[in-house]
Design a protein around this motif. Structure first.
Motif, PDB file in Angstrom:
ATOM      1  N   ALA A   1       4.646  33.689  22.453  1.00  0.00           N
ATOM      2  CA  ALA A   1       5.745  34.039  21.546  1.00  0.00           C
ATOM      3  C   ALA A   1       6.570  35.191  22.093  1.00  0.00           C
ATOM      4  O   ALA A   1       7.802  35.217  21.950  1.00  0.00           O
ATOM      5  CB  ALA A   1       5.176  34.395  20.172  1.00  0.00           C
ATOM      6  N   HIS A   2       5.898  36.148  22.725  1.00  0.00           N
ATOM      7  CA  HIS A   2       6.613  37.293  23.306  1.00  0.00           C
ATOM      8  C   HIS A   2       7.618  36.823  24.351  1.00  0.00           C
ATOM      9  O   HIS A   2       8.786  37.265  24.358  1.00  0.00           O
ATOM     10  CB  HIS A   2       5.601  38.256  23.914  1.00  0.00           C
ATOM     11  CG  HIS A   2       6.220  39.317  24.768  1.00  0.00           C
ATOM     12  ND1 HIS A   2       6.933  40.384  24.246  1.00  0.00           N
ATOM     13  CD2 HIS A   2       6.252  39.473  26.130  1.00  0.00           C
ATOM     14  CE1 HIS A   2       7.362  41.149  25.237  1.00  0.00           C
ATOM     15  NE2 HIS A   2       6.963  40.616  26.382  1.00  0.00           N
ATOM     16  N   TYR A   3       7.201  35.926  25.233  1.00  0.00           N
ATOM     17  CA  TYR A   3       8.099  35.451  26.274  1.00  0.00           C
ATOM     18  C   TYR A   3       9.207  34.565  25.703  1.00  0.00           C
ATOM     19  O   TYR A   3      10.354  34.624  26.163  1.00  0.00           O
ATOM     20  CB  TYR A   3       7.313  34.681  27.339  1.00  0.00           C
ATOM     21  CG  TYR A   3       6.529  35.563  28.272  1.00  0.00           C
ATOM     22  CD1 TYR A   3       7.172  36.422  29.151  1.00  0.00           C
ATOM     23  CD2 TYR A   3       5.137  35.531  28.291  1.00  0.00           C
ATOM     24  CE1 TYR A   3       6.460  37.237  30.022  1.00  0.00           C
ATOM     25  CE2 TYR A   3       4.417  36.336  29.149  1.00  0.00           C
ATOM     26  CZ  TYR A   3       5.081  37.189  30.007  1.00  0.00           C
ATOM     27  OH  TYR A   3       4.374  38.002  30.863  1.00  0.00           O
TER      28      TYR A   3
ATOM     29  N   TYR B   1       4.303  23.018  16.411  1.00  0.00           N
ATOM     30  CA  TYR B   1       5.508  23.039  15.592  1.00  0.00           C
ATOM     31  C   TYR B   1       6.135  24.427  15.591  1.00  0.00           C
ATOM     32  O   TYR B   1       7.366  24.576  15.657  1.00  0.00           O
ATOM     33  CB  TYR B   1       5.170  22.613  14.161  1.00  0.00           C
ATOM     34  CG  TYR B   1       6.371  22.540  13.263  1.00  0.00           C
ATOM     35  CD1 TYR B   1       7.154  21.394  13.192  1.00  0.00           C
ATOM     36  CD2 TYR B   1       6.750  23.641  12.483  1.00  0.00           C
ATOM     37  CE1 TYR B   1       8.282  21.329  12.373  1.00  0.00           C
ATOM     38  CE2 TYR B   1       7.865  23.586  11.668  1.00  0.00           C
ATOM     39  CZ  TYR B   1       8.634  22.428  11.617  1.00  0.00           C
ATOM     40  OH  TYR B   1       9.746  22.375  10.814  1.00  0.00           O
ATOM     41  N   THR B   2       5.284  25.450  15.545  1.00  0.00           N
ATOM     42  CA  THR B   2       5.807  26.829  15.545  1.00  0.00           C
ATOM     43  C   THR B   2       6.600  27.112  16.809  1.00  0.00           C
ATOM     44  O   THR B   2       7.714  27.651  16.766  1.00  0.00           O
ATOM     45  CB  THR B   2       4.646  27.825  15.407  1.00  0.00           C
ATOM     46  OG1 THR B   2       3.945  27.555  14.200  1.00  0.00           O
ATOM     47  CG2 THR B   2       5.163  29.248  15.401  1.00  0.00           C
ATOM     48  N   PHE B   3       6.025  26.730  17.934  1.00  0.00           N
ATOM     49  CA  PHE B   3       6.698  27.028  19.205  1.00  0.00           C
ATOM     50  C   PHE B   3       7.904  26.120  19.428  1.00  0.00           C
ATOM     51  O   PHE B   3       8.958  26.582  19.878  1.00  0.00           O
ATOM     52  CB  PHE B   3       5.711  26.887  20.368  1.00  0.00           C
ATOM     53  CG  PHE B   3       4.696  27.983  20.450  1.00  0.00           C
ATOM     54  CD1 PHE B   3       5.076  29.274  20.783  1.00  0.00           C
ATOM     55  CD2 PHE B   3       3.364  27.746  20.183  1.00  0.00           C
ATOM     56  CE1 PHE B   3       4.149  30.298  20.868  1.00  0.00           C
ATOM     57  CE2 PHE B   3       2.434  28.753  20.257  1.00  0.00           C
ATOM     58  CZ  PHE B   3       2.823  30.039  20.596  1.00  0.00           C
ATOM     59  N   LEU B   4       7.771  24.847  19.112  1.00  0.00           N
ATOM     60  CA  LEU B   4       8.860  23.916  19.398  1.00  0.00           C
ATOM     61  C   LEU B   4      10.050  24.103  18.479  1.00  0.00           C
ATOM     62  O   LEU B   4      11.203  24.073  18.939  1.00  0.00           O
ATOM     63  CB  LEU B   4       8.339  22.477  19.289  1.00  0.00           C
ATOM     64  CG  LEU B   4       7.309  22.030  20.326  1.00  0.00           C
ATOM     65  CD1 LEU B   4       6.898  20.590  20.067  1.00  0.00           C
ATOM     66  CD2 LEU B   4       7.843  22.178  21.741  1.00  0.00           C
ATOM     67  N   VAL B   5       9.786  24.314  17.180  1.00  0.00           N
ATOM     68  CA  VAL B   5      10.872  24.377  16.202  1.00  0.00           C
ATOM     69  C   VAL B   5      11.218  25.813  15.836  1.00  0.00           C
ATOM     70  O   VAL B   5      12.371  26.254  15.995  1.00  0.00           O
ATOM     71  CB  VAL B   5      10.502  23.564  14.945  1.00  0.00           C
ATOM     72  CG1 VAL B   5      11.639  23.621  13.925  1.00  0.00           C
ATOM     73  CG2 VAL B   5      10.183  22.118  15.314  1.00  0.00           C
ATOM     74  N   ASP B   6      10.236  26.558  15.364  1.00  0.00           N
ATOM     75  CA  ASP B   6      10.519  27.921  14.924  1.00  0.00           C
ATOM     76  C   ASP B   6      11.000  28.812  16.066  1.00  0.00           C
ATOM     77  O   ASP B   6      11.885  29.653  15.880  1.00  0.00           O
ATOM     78  CB  ASP B   6       9.279  28.526  14.270  1.00  0.00           C
ATOM     79  CG  ASP B   6       8.886  27.775  13.006  1.00  0.00           C
ATOM     80  OD1 ASP B   6       9.725  27.001  12.500  1.00  0.00           O
ATOM     81  OD2 ASP B   6       7.738  27.956  12.546  1.00  0.00           O
ATOM     82  N   HIS B   7      10.381  28.653  17.234  1.00  0.00           N
ATOM     83  CA  HIS B   7      10.779  29.475  18.391  1.00  0.00           C
ATOM     84  C   HIS B   7      11.749  28.741  19.315  1.00  0.00           C
ATOM     85  O   HIS B   7      12.044  29.232  20.412  1.00  0.00           O
ATOM     86  CB  HIS B   7       9.544  29.901  19.188  1.00  0.00           C
ATOM     87  CG  HIS B   7       8.573  30.740  18.409  1.00  0.00           C
ATOM     88  ND1 HIS B   7       8.941  31.447  17.280  1.00  0.00           N
ATOM     89  CD2 HIS B   7       7.248  30.993  18.605  1.00  0.00           C
ATOM     90  CE1 HIS B   7       7.887  32.098  16.807  1.00  0.00           C
ATOM     91  NE2 HIS B   7       6.851  31.839  17.584  1.00  0.00           N
ATOM     92  N   SER B   8      12.224  27.567  18.886  1.00  0.00           N
ATOM     93  CA  SER B   8      13.295  26.816  19.579  1.00  0.00           C
ATOM     94  C   SER B   8      12.927  26.393  21.000  1.00  0.00           C
ATOM     95  O   SER B   8      13.807  26.211  21.848  1.00  0.00           O
ATOM     96  CB  SER B   8      14.586  27.653  19.615  1.00  0.00           C
ATOM     97  OG  SER B   8      14.979  28.014  18.309  1.00  0.00           O
ATOM     98  N   ALA B   9      11.629  26.219  21.284  1.00  0.00           N
ATOM     99  CA  ALA B   9      11.236  25.806  22.631  1.00  0.00           C
ATOM    100  C   ALA B   9      11.715  24.397  22.941  1.00  0.00           C
ATOM    101  O   ALA B   9      12.123  24.095  24.073  1.00  0.00           O
ATOM    102  CB  ALA B   9       9.721  25.893  22.775  1.00  0.00           C
TER     103      ALA B   9
END
Length: 987
Positions: free
Chosen positions: A713-715, A742-750
């Motif tokens: 998440a930091h990166y 889902y958190t990384f792909l959607v919330d963090h826009s990965a």
């Protein structure tokens, strides 16, 4: 003038009978026959025959002078051959066995050594039992001159196989070692008086009584530990004080010329014996128990190269290492290497000597006591330095073999790692991979075992057989006591080899015995010997027994007195030819290490076992190390046994998580699933896939932990742009939990970052992102669930439909007004649409033509072929179309004419033949006709197709530039997000 005098002396010698006159003439002849020219004149005038007759006379003085002349004559090849023809061997052997005079024995050995350079004469000498005679002469009470000539004769006859075997059996090497021990013993060291003292148990427990068997066993253990003299045990446990080093050396290398000559000859002779018959030499070299101690002392002097080559060869024998360890061979070799590394010119070692020291240290490292000595002497650092610097393959392999023993010693392995062992191994591995070839193996199929039917015996038959066995067979010897000659667990058990690298215990990984064989058998140090040393350079002439002509040097005689007999000094420093021979011997010992296991596998074994001792190895997490290891997986035959543990150790270490995110390690591991080899039923390729799954699963465990999610998440949120893109791609490979995903792909826009990379960024990064989409689709199980047809499809015959035309043909008019005829009756029976069309007043029925302008000839023919198959109920396995266009056209016709069976069959065909080339046409057709089935097939193929990143990137960018690019992009994103949400709900 000299010719006339020599001829006159020969005539007088043949005519006189008085012993005094004969002796006086012989003295003149010895004075005149010095040079090669005079020797040839003496031969031409027939002087050898009278000399040979004179050595048969029972007069010691005449025999002595005759032998002196004959010995100098035999320095010339012609004379040596002539003497052999005249039968000189028999009287010389008789003199050697009967005469006790040291001078005569010395001269006879000298003559025999000169003429033994000729193979035929050497055979004749050996056949007369000269080995037993020489054994009586090689006594430490004999004069040094006699010993030198006897040793020289042994070395000349060593090329004869029968003499070699007889010499080994009668213990001649032990006699030679006893001579070395006597003449090298330091007379300044007083002989220790051994006082009987109470045993260890009595000193430790004076009031307690022990059984005699216990006492003997404990005393035996104490004796073995005392011989080891290592710091790995406590002497107080033995009830003794720590032994102090002796202030005075027990053995010293001689400095007197005659002793140096003797030592040089004996050592070179022992070198040949060890080279050819190493298995017999252990006990003989140790002699009275001081043999190896004596050799250790000689290593400090001018005989260093010879002694090191002997010890290096003996170290390959399992049973020799204990005695060498007790004599501190490891400490000696470590000290020499340490002096060599200091840069002192006085202690300079040649490359051959360094390799010998390396062999001794690495082979003796199988014992724990020796490993402690090596560690304390800083030899480990020197070995590692040599491993980095040397270009000798045998030396590199031997050092790696020695390092394998230190994996059982945590202090040693930590020291090696701290000094850079891992980096050195990786560098060596990278060099080996440059020339490596793929060494894959096929999948091993189980062996079919046919069980034979056993013959059944009656009880009476069994009784008869057992009675016969008891009466005719002797006592069974297969169940001998442990350690006995018949016991399989005795000392004759196999002890392994340097190539085996057994990882069970250091004791079981000792090297196997290798025979010292050399193509060059010219291990001689002087082809001839005379009574004088005026022509020393000629004594260094090379000699090879396989040469047709042997070069023999000329050496002059000495004065009349036998007291001043000078047999000539033998070279102390070996010549260039001899150095090459010694080097060949050492390399012959170590070359077989490569025969059973490759260098790559040795390196991997070292790297594989080190993680068991180390909590953290940052050097393994470096990109060059990981790249080499992953590349190795693609070359070796069994990558799972070697590389899997190393890579797993790297990824399961939390400290390596961030460094691994900063390079392409994750992507490279994923690429192992694409082996790159067109191998069918390949076990090695299957293991590569298993490694990829195993390593990524281990990395997933850390990535989904609180620490891992925090770093990712930091990166993604605060990192630099390039690092954010890189981590976004890696997320698709290592995150599997749908909630975290889902958190990384959607919330963090990965996910949006990845799609942006694919459609707009550079090709290299885009290819990695496409691989990430494939990995993500596999994690989310995004695939076409209906694609389960694995049956074989028949070959497509384009003209198969024409067999239906039986006189009631109707024509299909397609693109470019091309016509294709087909049976009208079949069309009426196959579809209600066709029946209504052809039985009503439609123009198709009237004109007997069906116009389909948007269908090609290939499409209509494929469609008609499927109609023919549907009549025979064989649509379960239909032929595949040559391309996607006919399949799509046939699929459109099946919908138009409501042929549901053909429609279903064609969906399976489209799933089979869809590829990166035609998937866009399927997608566009689905969008144009609003077909859900084909839309699903195309989107799932875009996501889950397991093709290389380069092809997938081109496929993605082609779809983005198409007419329906916007819809395609949205469908890809929606499919991934919806599948992720659905997986969250299920979990």
């Amino acid at each position: 003038m000299e010719s006339r005098i020599i001829k006159q002396n020969i005539e007088e010698l043949s005519s006189v009978a008085d012993n005094r006159a004969i002796y006086r003439i012989l003295t003149k002849i010895r004075t005149d026959v010095k040079t090669r020219e005079n020797i040839e004149i003496f031969l031409t005038e027939g002087g050898l025959s009278p000399l040979i007759e004179l050595i048969k006379k029972p007069n010691e003085k005449i025999i002595d002078v005759s032998l002196s002349i004959l010995g100098n004559c035999c320095t010339v090849e012609k004379c040596a051959k002539k003497a052999g023809e005249l039968g000189v061997v028999a009287p010389l052997i008789l003199l050697l066995s009967t005469m006790t005079s040291d001078s005569i024995q010395c001269r006879v050995c000298r003559i025999l050594g000169n003429i033994a350079a000729l193979d035929g004469i050497a055979e004749a000498i050996s056949s007369r039992g000269v080995s037993s005679i020489l054994l009586t002469i090689l006594d430490d009470t004999k004069p040094i001159a006699t010993l030198v000539m006897a040793v020289r004769l042994v070395s000349k006859l060593w090329k004869i196989q029968s003499f070699r075997m007889e010499t080994c059996k009668n213990g001649m090497a032990k006699r030679m070692m006893m001579i070395l021990i006597k003449h090298s013993r330091n007379v300044g060291v007083p002989t220790a008086v051994v006082a009987k003292e109470p045993d260890a148990l009595a000193k430790m427990h004076p009031k307690k009584e022990f059984r005699e068997s216990t006492r003997k066993m404990f005393n035996s253990m104490v004796k073995n530990l005392e011989n080891a003299r290592s710091d790995v045990f406590d002497y107080s446990v033995l009830g003794k004080d720590q032994p102090q080093d002796m202030k005075t050396e027990e053995f010293l290398a001689p400095t007197e010329p005659d002793k140096c000559d003797l030592f040089n000859g004996i050592l070179r002779c022992l070198q040949m014996m060890v080279k050819d018959e190493k298995v017999f030499m252990d006990h003989q070299i140790n002699a009275d128990g001081n043999g190896f101690k004596c050799l250790m002392a000689l290593c400090k002097g001018q005989f260093r190269v010879l002694v090191l080559s002997i010890l290096s060869a003996l170290a390959f024998e399992q049973f020799t290492r204990y005695d060498m360890g007790c004599a501190h061979a490891v400490s000696m070799a470590s000290e020499l290497l340490q002096c060599y590394s200091s840069g002192d010119p006085d202690s300079f070692l040649t490359d051959l000597e360094v390799r010998c020291c390396v062999n001794i240290i690495c082979l003796l490292a199988s014992e724990a006591c020796n490993r402690a000595k090596i560690r304390h002497s800083d030899a480990l650092k020197i070995l590692l330095q040599r491993f980095r610097e040397t270009q000798c393959r045998q030396e590199l392999d031997m050092i790696m073999y020695g390092f394998t023993f230190f994996k059982y010693d945590q202090m040693s392995i930590c020291l090696l790692v701290r000094e850079g062992l891992i980096g050195a191994l990786i560098k060596r591995l990278t060099e080996e991979l440059v020339e490596a070839k793929v060494d894959h193996v096929p999948i091993k199929k189980p062996i079919e075992i046919k069980l034979a039917k056993r013959k059944r015996f009656k009880a009476s038959d069994i009784d008869i057989i057992m009675k016969r066995l008891r009466s005719n067979s002797p006592m069974c010897s297969n169940f001998a006591e442990p350690g006995s000659p018949n016991s399989s667990s005795g000392m004759n058990a196999n002890h392994g080899s340097p190539s085996s690298f057994c990882s069970i215990s250091p004791k079981s990984a000792s090297p196997r015995s290798t025979d010292l064989e050399s193509d060059d058998e010219s291990a001689t140090y002087s082809p001839v010997c005379s009574d004088s040393d005026e022509d020393m350079p000629l004594r260094r002439a090379k000699e090879k027994r396989d040469l047709p002509a042997v070069e023999i040097a000329v050496v002059d005689v000495d004065e009349n007195t036998t007291e001043s007999l000078d047999v000539g000094l033998i070279d102390i420093e070996p010549s260039t030819h001899e150095n090459a021979l010694l080097e060949a011997m050492v390399e012959k010992d170590t070359k077989e290490i490569e025969s059973e296991i490759s260098t790559i596998q040795r390196i991997l074994l070292l790297l594989r076992d080190m993680p068991r001792m180390l909590p953290h190895a940052p050097e393994l997490a470096k990109m060059e190390s990981l790249t080499a290891l992953i590349k190795t997986c693609r070359f070796i035959s069994n990558p799972q046994a070697y590389c899997n543990n190393i890579l797993y150790f790297v990824v399961q270490d939390t400290k390596n998580f961030v460094p691994l995110l900063q390079n392409d390690f994750v992507i490279d591991v994923y690429k192992l699933r694409h082996t790159g080899y067109d191998h069918t039923d390949c076990q090695s390729c299957q293991e590569m896939i298993s490694i990829s799954i195993s390593v990524l699963s281990a990395l997933t465990g850390i990535a989904e932990s609180g620490y891992g999610r925090g770093e990712l998440a930091h990166y993604l949120l605060t990192g630099e742009q390039e690092m954010r893109k890189h981590v976004a791609i890696l997320t698709t490979f290592i995150i599997r939990e749908p909630k975290f995903l889902y958190t990384f792909l959607v919330d963090h826009s990965a996910l949006y970052t990845i799609m942006e990379i694919i459609l707009t960024d550079d090709k290299e990064l885009g290819e990695k992102a496409c691989l990430g989409i494939t990995a993500l689709a596999n994690n989310l199980n995004i695939c076409d669930s209906n694609d389960t047809d694995n049956s074989d499809h028949p070959t497509y015959d384009e003209e198969n439909y024409s067999t239906a035309c039986d006189g009631d043909a109707i024509s299909f008019v397609v693109k470019d007004s091309q016509r294709v005829d087909f049976s009208e009756n079949i069309l009426k029976h196959i579809s209600d649409v066709f029946y209504s069309m052809l039985t009503s007043d439609f123009k198709e029925s009237i004109n007997r033509e069906i116009h389909i302008a948007d269908i090609s000839v290939a499409g209509i023919k494929y469609f008609l072929n499927l109609i023919m198959l549907s009549r025979s109920d064989s649509l379960e396995s239909v032929p595949l179309a040559f391309s996607m266009t006919p399949a799509l056209e046939a699929y459109e016709l099946s919908i138009r004419y409501m042929l549901s069976d053909i429609e279903t069959a064609l969906l399976g065909v489209i799933r089979k033949i869809v590829s990166e080339i035609n998937v866009l046409s399927v997608f566009e057709w689905a969008m144009m006709n609003n077909n859900r089935q084909l839309l699903e097939i195309s989107v799932y193929y875009y996501l889950s197709s397991d093709i290389c990143g380069k092809k997938k990137l081109l496929m993605y960018r082609e779809a983005d530039l198409s007419e329906y690019g916007t819809q395609w992009n949205q469908l890809i994103l929606d499919t991934i997000v919806d599948k992720c949400v659905a997986s969250m709900e299920v979990s």
